[in-house]
Design a protein around this motif. Structure first.
Motif, PDB file in Angstrom:
ATOM      1  N   THR A   1       0.947  -1.226   0.131  1.00  0.00           N
ATOM      2  CA  THR A   1       0.157   0.001   0.090  1.00  0.00           C
ATOM      3  C   THR A   1       0.882   1.429   0.049  1.00  0.00           C
ATOM      4  O   THR A   1       0.800   2.214  -0.793  1.00  0.00           O
ATOM      5  CB  THR A   1      -0.954  -0.017   1.267  1.00  0.00           C
ATOM      6  N   VAL A   2       1.811   1.289   1.117  1.00  0.00           N
ATOM      7  CA  VAL A   2       2.726   2.440   1.071  1.00  0.00           C
ATOM      8  C   VAL A   2       3.695   2.482  -0.234  1.00  0.00           C
ATOM      9  O   VAL A   2       3.894   3.638  -0.693  1.00  0.00           O
ATOM     10  CB  VAL A   2       3.269   2.460   2.442  1.00  0.00           C
ATOM     11  N   GLY A   3       4.141   1.272  -0.587  1.00  0.00           N
ATOM     12  CA  GLY A   3       4.931   1.492  -1.671  1.00  0.00           C
ATOM     13  C   GLY A   3       4.600   1.952  -2.979  1.00  0.00           C
ATOM     14  O   GLY A   3       5.112   2.794  -3.803  1.00  0.00           O
ATOM     15  N   SER A   4       3.098   1.484  -3.175  1.00  0.00           N
ATOM     16  CA  SER A   4       2.405   1.803  -4.432  1.00  0.00           C
ATOM     17  C   SER A   4       2.354   3.416  -4.358  1.00  0.00           C
ATOM     18  O   SER A   4       2.339   4.038  -5.566  1.00  0.00           O
ATOM     19  CB  SER A   4       1.316   1.262  -4.645  1.00  0.00           C
ATOM     20  N   GLU A   5       1.921   3.917  -3.361  1.00  0.00           N
ATOM     21  CA  GLU A   5       1.595   5.392  -2.953  1.00  0.00           C
ATOM     22  C   GLU A   5       3.052   6.195  -3.352  1.00  0.00           C
ATOM     23  O   GLU A   5       2.856   7.348  -3.922  1.00  0.00           O
ATOM     24  CB  GLU A   5       1.070   5.715  -1.777  1.00  0.00           C
ATOM     25  N   VAL A   6       4.103   5.659  -2.891  1.00  0.00           N
ATOM     26  CA  VAL A   6       5.322   6.453  -3.075  1.00  0.00           C
ATOM     27  C   VAL A   6       5.829   6.470  -4.283  1.00  0.00           C
ATOM     28  O   VAL A   6       6.110   7.430  -4.930  1.00  0.00           O
ATOM     29  CB  VAL A   6       6.384   5.697  -2.147  1.00  0.00           C
ATOM     30  N   VAL A   7       5.517   5.294  -5.165  1.00  0.00           N
ATOM     31  CA  VAL A   7       5.900   5.289  -6.558  1.00  0.00           C
ATOM     32  C   VAL A   7       5.202   6.166  -7.294  1.00  0.00           C
ATOM     33  O   VAL A   7       5.696   6.802  -8.375  1.00  0.00           O
ATOM     34  CB  VAL A   7       5.779   3.895  -6.883  1.00  0.00           C
ATOM     35  N   VAL A   8       3.703   6.250  -7.118  1.00  0.00           N
ATOM     36  CA  VAL A   8       2.875   7.119  -7.689  1.00  0.00           C
ATOM     37  C   VAL A   8       3.182   8.468  -7.602  1.00  0.00           C
ATOM     38  O   VAL A   8       3.289   9.335  -8.553  1.00  0.00           O
ATOM     39  CB  VAL A   8       1.431   7.027  -7.181  1.00  0.00           C
ATOM     40  N   ARG A   9       3.433   8.987  -6.460  1.00  0.00           N
ATOM     41  CA  ARG A   9       3.617  10.319  -6.175  1.00  0.00           C
ATOM     42  C   ARG A   9       5.090  11.155  -6.045  1.00  0.00           C
ATOM     43  O   ARG A   9       5.333  12.199  -6.126  1.00  0.00           O
ATOM     44  CB  ARG A   9       2.881  10.773  -4.780  1.00  0.00           C
ATOM     45  N   SER A  10       6.145  10.215  -5.769  1.00  0.00           N
ATOM     46  CA  SER A  10       7.422  10.746  -5.687  1.00  0.00           C
ATOM     47  C   SER A  10       8.202  10.446  -6.736  1.00  0.00           C
ATOM     48  O   SER A  10       7.891   9.974  -7.607  1.00  0.00           O
ATOM     49  CB  SER A  10       8.195   9.747  -4.186  1.00  0.00           C
ATOM     50  N   GLU A  11       9.397  11.575  -6.613  1.00  0.00           N
ATOM     51  CA  GLU A  11      10.183  11.589  -7.787  1.00  0.00           C
ATOM     52  C   GLU A  11      11.111  10.226  -7.918  1.00  0.00           C
ATOM     53  O   GLU A  11      11.454   9.771  -9.008  1.00  0.00           O
ATOM     54  CB  GLU A  11      11.167  12.698  -7.708  1.00  0.00           C
ATOM     55  N   ARG A  12      11.282   9.574  -6.907  1.00  0.00           N
ATOM     56  CA  ARG A  12      12.078   8.443  -7.063  1.00  0.00           C
ATOM     57  C   ARG A  12      11.202   7.458  -7.556  1.00  0.00           C
ATOM     58  O   ARG A  12      12.009   6.241  -8.055  1.00  0.00           O
ATOM     59  CB  ARG A  12      12.098   7.739  -5.342  1.00  0.00           C
ATOM     60  N   GLY A  13      10.021   7.441  -7.874  1.00  0.00           N
ATOM     61  CA  GLY A  13       9.128   6.248  -8.727  1.00  0.00           C
ATOM     62  C   GLY A  13       8.971   6.449  -9.833  1.00  0.00           C
ATOM     63  O   GLY A  13       8.394   5.825 -10.850  1.00  0.00           O
ATOM     64  N   ALA A  14       9.943   7.878 -10.503  1.00  0.00           N
ATOM     65  CA  ALA A  14       9.645   7.999 -11.840  1.00  0.00           C
ATOM     66  C   ALA A  14      10.096   6.924 -12.658  1.00  0.00           C
ATOM     67  O   ALA A  14       9.565   6.726 -13.833  1.00  0.00           O
ATOM     68  CB  ALA A  14      10.401   9.386 -12.177  1.00  0.00           C
ATOM     69  N   GLY A  15      11.289   6.227 -12.348  1.00  0.00           N
ATOM     70  CA  GLY A  15      11.921   5.256 -12.948  1.00  0.00           C
ATOM     71  C   GLY A  15      10.784   4.132 -13.255  1.00  0.00           C
ATOM     72  O   GLY A  15      10.668   3.530 -14.252  1.00  0.00           O
ATOM     73  N   VAL A  16       9.934   3.651 -12.160  1.00  0.00           N
ATOM     74  CA  VAL A  16       9.213   2.553 -12.125  1.00  0.00           C
ATOM     75  C   VAL A  16       8.152   3.063 -13.148  1.00  0.00           C
ATOM     76  O   VAL A  16       7.492   2.018 -13.822  1.00  0.00           O
ATOM     77  CB  VAL A  16       8.752   2.202 -10.565  1.00  0.00           C
ATOM     78  N   ARG A  17       7.758   4.075 -12.908  1.00  0.00           N
ATOM     79  CA  ARG A  17       6.392   4.650 -13.657  1.00  0.00           C
ATOM     80  C   ARG A  17       6.847   4.471 -15.417  1.00  0.00           C
ATOM     81  O   ARG A  17       5.982   4.116 -15.994  1.00  0.00           O
ATOM     82  CB  ARG A  17       5.952   6.063 -13.340  1.00  0.00           C
ATOM     83  N   LYS A  18       7.992   5.121 -15.447  1.00  0.00           N
ATOM     84  CA  LYS A  18       8.659   5.057 -16.979  1.00  0.00           C
ATOM     85  C   LYS A  18       8.482   3.390 -17.356  1.00  0.00           C
ATOM     86  O   LYS A  18       8.189   3.227 -18.505  1.00  0.00           O
ATOM     87  CB  LYS A  18       9.762   5.539 -16.811  1.00  0.00           C
ATOM     88  N   ALA A  19       8.996   2.688 -16.589  1.00  0.00           N
ATOM     89  CA  ALA A  19       9.055   1.258 -16.912  1.00  0.00           C
ATOM     90  C   ALA A  19       7.641   0.359 -17.441  1.00  0.00           C
ATOM     91  O   ALA A  19       7.360  -0.241 -18.162  1.00  0.00           O
ATOM     92  CB  ALA A  19       9.823   0.369 -15.940  1.00  0.00           C
TER      93      ALA A  19
END
Length: 376
Positions: free
Chosen positions: A16-34
């Motif tokens: 739950t927390v991890g998915s929210e962090v990936v959605v909203r943070s700059e650190r999750g940009a790589g995952v979102r791009k992938a």
């Protein structure tokens, strides 16, 4: 089993927390791009699974630790018309299952309507998350504050024993929710979500106005399962029998009103059919005329149509809330109908933005996609 439930809760929390962090943070940009264009959808599913695991883990751990006799090895028992028992002690009522199903169906329809309207359907699930808790809380508070005249408990009884798990205000599992409180609380929670995310509120409440009647049409069958929301005695062929232990004054006597020969108006069915028709009409207006209609007017039409059917059914209903000698539900529906009707009339020639001009703030996934397209 306690350790297993704790592990489920921890895994659910991480997802739950991890998915929210990936959605909203700059650190999750790589995952979102992938993940590409479906990043928002995939992460939303992961977060939902995580939330479910978290709830199951926490509730299971508490039951295993503090409820004597709870044992998952006892399996599932379909032990009555109204409920199913899990683990020997945990009782789940079909009422709640039907209500959850109604919400999910309505939310899915709303998500599809949002996509048709050129809006991000993921916001439907976000708004629903914000609406559920205040909707339930306000629905219960409205009921215990204005209990029906046939109730054995008064508002003072509910509040003086607030934490009584059988008859207190907190005992939501004992029955007693009001649709007025549910709509007010749910709308308030969804409104906060819309504002926080920079969404065009009038456009989104129109979408909700189409889907809500469908949810109500399904949800009213939960009242049938509980053998409640019935009206006065009738000789009409579609009347329904009600057992003696489910009756209220003045029809408790099975001698004066025999179980085999006494039928009651199925108010739940009347409202369910009306709501289904309302859904079809509002859906047709949305699909064909939304671009010409003033944004927000579909929601006003929803309020007016429900006020009409609720006002009329109160004449047949047995469990009514009476305040100062007046039927509270009828007073409330009159106020809502007049207010919504006046707003609808005054807005007919108002200089309001057109639907196409009501823009939502882009989501992070949309921003990422625009940046990739610009870079290409």
């Amino acid at each position: 089993m306690f350790v297993v439930f704790i592990v489920l809760a921890v895994v659910g929390l991480l997802l739950t927390v991890g998915s929210e962090v990936v959605v909203r943070s700059e650190r999750g940009a790589g995952v979102r791009k992938a993940l590409g264009d479906r990043a928002q959808l995939i992460l939303g599913i992961v977060g939902s699974i995580g939330t479910l695991l978290l709830i199951v883990g926490v509730v299971g751990a508490l039951l295993n630790r503090y409820v004597p006799g709870f044992d998952v090895s006892q399996g599932i028992a379909f032990d009555s018309r109204e409920s199913v028992t899990i683990g020997g002690t945990l009782q789940i009522r079909y009422y709640g299952i039907i209500i959850v199903l109604a919400m999910l169906v309505a939310a899915n329809v709303a998500a599809r309507l949002a996509a048709v309207d050129g809006r991000d359907p993921e916001h439907i699930w976000g708004a629903l998350t914000w609406a559920i808790i205040p909707g339930i809380v306000l629905a219960r508070l409205w009921f215990v504050t204005f209990p029906p005249s046939t109730s054995e408990l008064t508002a003072a009884d509910y509040y003086s024993n607030f934490f009584d798990v059988n008859n207190g205000a907190i005992a939501i599992w004992s029955g007693g929710l009001s649709i007025f409180g549910a709509v007010i609380g749910g709308f308030g929670g969804a409104y906060i979500y819309f504002r926080r995310n920079g969404l065009a509120v009038p456009a989104w409440v129109d979408i909700a106005a189409v889907a809500l009647p469908l949810g109500q049409a399904i949800g009213r069958w939960a009242n049938f399962i509980n053998q409640e929301l019935y009206g006065t005695v009738t000789t009409l062929p579609w009347g329904i029998p009600i057992p003696g232990d489910k009756r209220v004054f003045p029809f408790e006597s099975t001698v004066d009103y025999p179980v085999d020969g006494t039928l009651f108006h199925p108010l739940f069915l009347y409202e369910s059919i009306w709501s289904l028709i309302a859904f079809i009409v509002l859906l047709n207006l949305f699909m064909r005329n939304r671009k010409q209609m003033t944004p927000g007017n579909l929601f006003l039409l929803y309020l007016m149509q429900y006020s009409v059917i609720r006002f009329l059914l109160e004449f047949l209903r047995l469990e009514v809330s009476v305040v100062a000698g007046f039927n509270l539900s009828q007073v409330v529906t009159i106020v809502i109908f007049v207010a919504a009707g006046a707003a609808f009339y005054l807005r007919r020639n108002a200089d309001t933005p057109k639907r196409k001009d009501l823009k939502d703030r882009p989501t992070q996934a949309q921003i990422d996609r625009q940046q990739r397209e610009a870079a290409a």
